[in-house]
Scaffold this motif. Sequence first.
Motif, PDB file in Angstrom:
ATOM      1  N   UNK A  19       0.759  -1.322   0.079  1.00 36.81           N
ATOM      2  CA  UNK A  19      -0.004   0.096  -0.015  1.00 36.81           C
ATOM      3  C   UNK A  19       0.748   1.234  -0.201  1.00 36.81           C
ATOM      4  N   UNK A  20       1.874   1.245   0.820  1.00 37.66           N
ATOM      5  CA  UNK A  20       2.834   2.479   0.666  1.00 37.66           C
ATOM      6  C   UNK A  20       3.394   2.734  -0.519  1.00 37.66           C
ATOM      7  N   UNK A  21       3.900   1.528  -1.226  1.00 39.29           N
ATOM      8  CA  UNK A  21       4.408   1.574  -2.580  1.00 39.29           C
ATOM      9  C   UNK A  21       3.449   2.100  -3.697  1.00 39.29           C
ATOM     10  N   UNK A  22       2.131   1.559  -3.363  1.00 39.20           N
ATOM     11  CA  UNK A  22       0.982   2.304  -4.264  1.00 39.20           C
ATOM     12  C   UNK A  22       0.789   3.843  -4.124  1.00 39.20           C
ATOM     13  N   UNK A  23       0.938   4.082  -3.037  1.00 41.92           N
ATOM     14  CA  UNK A  23       0.753   5.399  -2.450  1.00 41.92           C
ATOM     15  C   UNK A  23       1.948   6.219  -3.081  1.00 41.92           C
ATOM     16  N   UNK A  24       3.267   5.974  -3.133  1.00 40.30           N
ATOM     17  CA  UNK A  24       4.259   6.566  -3.555  1.00 40.30           C
ATOM     18  C   UNK A  24       4.123   6.511  -5.306  1.00 40.30           C
ATOM     19  N   UNK A  25       3.941   5.526  -5.739  1.00 33.74           N
ATOM     20  CA  UNK A  25       3.526   5.809  -7.091  1.00 33.74           C
ATOM     21  C   UNK A  25       2.595   6.696  -7.678  1.00 33.74           C
ATOM     22  N   UNK A  26       1.536   6.757  -6.864  1.00 32.94           N
ATOM     23  CA  UNK A  26       0.437   7.511  -7.103  1.00 32.94           C
ATOM     24  C   UNK A  26       0.766   9.043  -6.975  1.00 32.94           C
ATOM     25  N   UNK A  27       1.808   9.388  -6.125  1.00 30.48           N
ATOM     26  CA  UNK A  27       2.249  10.813  -5.845  1.00 30.48           C
ATOM     27  C   UNK A  27       3.224  11.078  -6.927  1.00 30.48           C
ATOM     28  N   UNK A  28       4.082  10.067  -7.410  1.00 32.93           N
ATOM     29  CA  UNK A  28       4.775  10.205  -8.404  1.00 32.93           C
ATOM     30  C   UNK A  28       4.134  10.723  -9.592  1.00 32.93           C
ATOM     31  N   UNK A  29       2.953   9.756  -9.713  1.00 28.29           N
ATOM     32  CA  UNK A  29       2.137  10.003 -10.915  1.00 28.29           C
ATOM     33  C   UNK A  29       1.549  11.298 -11.180  1.00 28.29           C
ATOM     34  N   UNK A  30       1.041  11.778  -9.822  1.00 26.23           N
ATOM     35  CA  UNK A  30       0.480  13.107  -9.624  1.00 26.23           C
ATOM     36  C   UNK A  30       1.529  14.209  -9.736  1.00 26.23           C
ATOM     37  N   UNK A  31       2.727  13.856  -9.737  1.00 29.03           N
ATOM     38  CA  UNK A  31       3.611  14.715 -10.116  1.00 29.03           C
ATOM     39  C   UNK A  31       3.922  14.792 -11.621  1.00 29.03           C
ATOM     40  N   UNK A  32       4.140  13.735 -12.203  1.00 29.59           N
ATOM     41  CA  UNK A  32       4.178  13.618 -13.896  1.00 29.59           C
ATOM     42  C   UNK A  32       3.838  12.209 -14.193  1.00 29.59           C
ATOM     43  N   UNK A  33       2.796  12.180 -15.185  1.00 31.54           N
ATOM     44  CA  UNK A  33       2.262  10.878 -15.418  1.00 31.54           C
ATOM     45  C   UNK A  33       2.954   9.786 -15.599  1.00 31.54           C
ATOM     46  N   UNK A  34       4.250   9.915 -16.282  1.00 37.77           N
ATOM     47  CA  UNK A  34       5.221   9.067 -16.582  1.00 37.77           C
ATOM     48  C   UNK A  34       5.891   8.138 -15.324  1.00 37.77           C
ATOM     49  N   UNK A  35       5.545   8.689 -14.035  1.00 37.57           N
ATOM     50  CA  UNK A  35       5.611   8.126 -12.683  1.00 37.57           C
ATOM     51  C   UNK A  35       4.704   6.775 -12.942  1.00 37.57           C
ATOM     52  N   UNK A  36       3.884   6.731 -13.666  1.00 37.25           N
ATOM     53  CA  UNK A  36       3.140   5.140 -13.700  1.00 37.25           C
ATOM     54  C   UNK A  36       3.964   4.222 -14.421  1.00 37.25           C
ATOM     55  N   UNK A  37       4.825   4.626 -15.178  1.00 38.26           N
ATOM     56  CA  UNK A  37       5.653   3.680 -15.753  1.00 38.26           C
ATOM     57  C   UNK A  37       6.455   2.750 -14.655  1.00 38.26           C
TER      58      UNK A  37
END
Length: 490
Positions: free
Chosen positions: A151-169
């Motif tokens: 869950x923590x990893x998912x939250x960090x990826x989500x914040x990365x993605x809300x910073x720049x969409x390529x964070x989802x990669x």
Amino acid sequence: MTSPRYARWAAAILILATIFRLWYSTHLELVGDEAYYWLWSRHPDICYLDKGPVIAWFISAGTALFGQTVFGIRFFATLLALGTGIGIFFVARQLFSDRVAFWSVLLGALTPLFAVGATLMTIDTVYIFFWTLAALTFWHAKDQTRLGWWILTGGLVGLSMLSKYTGAIELLSFVGFCAWHPPSRQHFRRPTLPAMLLVVALFLIPIFLWNWQHGFPTSHFLLHRGALDERMRLRPLEVLSFLGQQAGVISPVVFLGLLAAVCWPGFAPTPRVQTGYLRALFLPLFLIYLVLSFQKASQANWAAAAYVGGLVLAAAKWCEAVRIYPWAKWVALTGLALAFMETSLLHETSWLHLPGRLDPLDRARGSRDLAAQVSELQSSSSAPVVIANKYMTAALLSFYLPGQPDTFMPVSSPPFNQLVLWPTYREKHPSDDAIYVSDVIRVPLSIQADFPNVQSPHEIHTSQDGRQVNRFYLFVCRRTGPINQAAVSK
């Protein structure tokens, strides 16, 4: 393997670098991206045209502490860069040793892309921070069947993605690693991996809601940004341009050494699982932009997050290579020395007297002078509104003009930036005269329609420290009066 000596050296590098960056951050004017995101912080929203709201949050916090100043905008950039360096240290330490962690931190401090970018409040500074922390937490999560780390990893990826969409990669990196690593395949059958993906999906809600409210302009913007709305064709020179840019921003010898570490399995043996994980962090993002470069080369910084894993892998491989091959030490020292020289030069280039198109720091020069000359013309012409042909010019003028007023773009501009979606000068200043600022001697039809009297342009040159930086044309645009055909026809 832990070693207090290497940990202390790494801490010293990170602390000294942060102190230097806090000092250096006020020595450059804002670049266009920073001013653009500063405008976002003055227009709070759940999402924006091309990015999520996280960078606006950090800028809002910094300017709340230190005012609407360059230091206020950049303050959290230096802290986020510090956090990224700490994250890289712990990733390398968890996977290898304190020795590898030290060299990973040093590589990050010397690499031009990371070192120069650490003083600028841009999207990459923010999303690489969350990308790095997610890389660290996933390494713990892969060995867990409980949901906490996932869950923590998912939250960090989500914040990365809300910073720049390529964070989802980064999700491709994690899923690909689970598919490659036999013990981690269990997570395809357990609720752990779906829980992480569900958390990330929750962060998509503000993106979807904002796009639904605005007619889904983001997809059109992203297609245009990647040149995917153009006719498909193969352009080998664009691929070479992409690779050349990567070598430039990483430093040539370091880049070649990194590619050797990634692509040459037999070079300097390192633990298979750790090496596979770092390849999983590097390859998806890097290869996506490499493939897209067959159509059009991406900007040099777009693959930046891939180098979090790439630099750690390079440090691990070359630490081992130095132990095995006598020549490897000299190659590594040459690469570090060249990276240090390149990074040092990029912090102050004025003494090189480079042409404007070749000096990378010219992006952070001349905006204050431009605003002063525009303000002077406003006073003499009594034209209160400022319109610019480019959104970065408009954003920089908004920051540097007295009183930091709203600035605008022509109404006819396509929705490829956020300014076009905010209230226009037609709505906010329906009867006021304006100054139109352009780097080309041309006035768009929408300006001509709104301002029948467009006067002949004032050609100006911006400068800093006695050096000419750029050229602009200032048009006084009036709502009434005789039409100046000479100005309109240009």
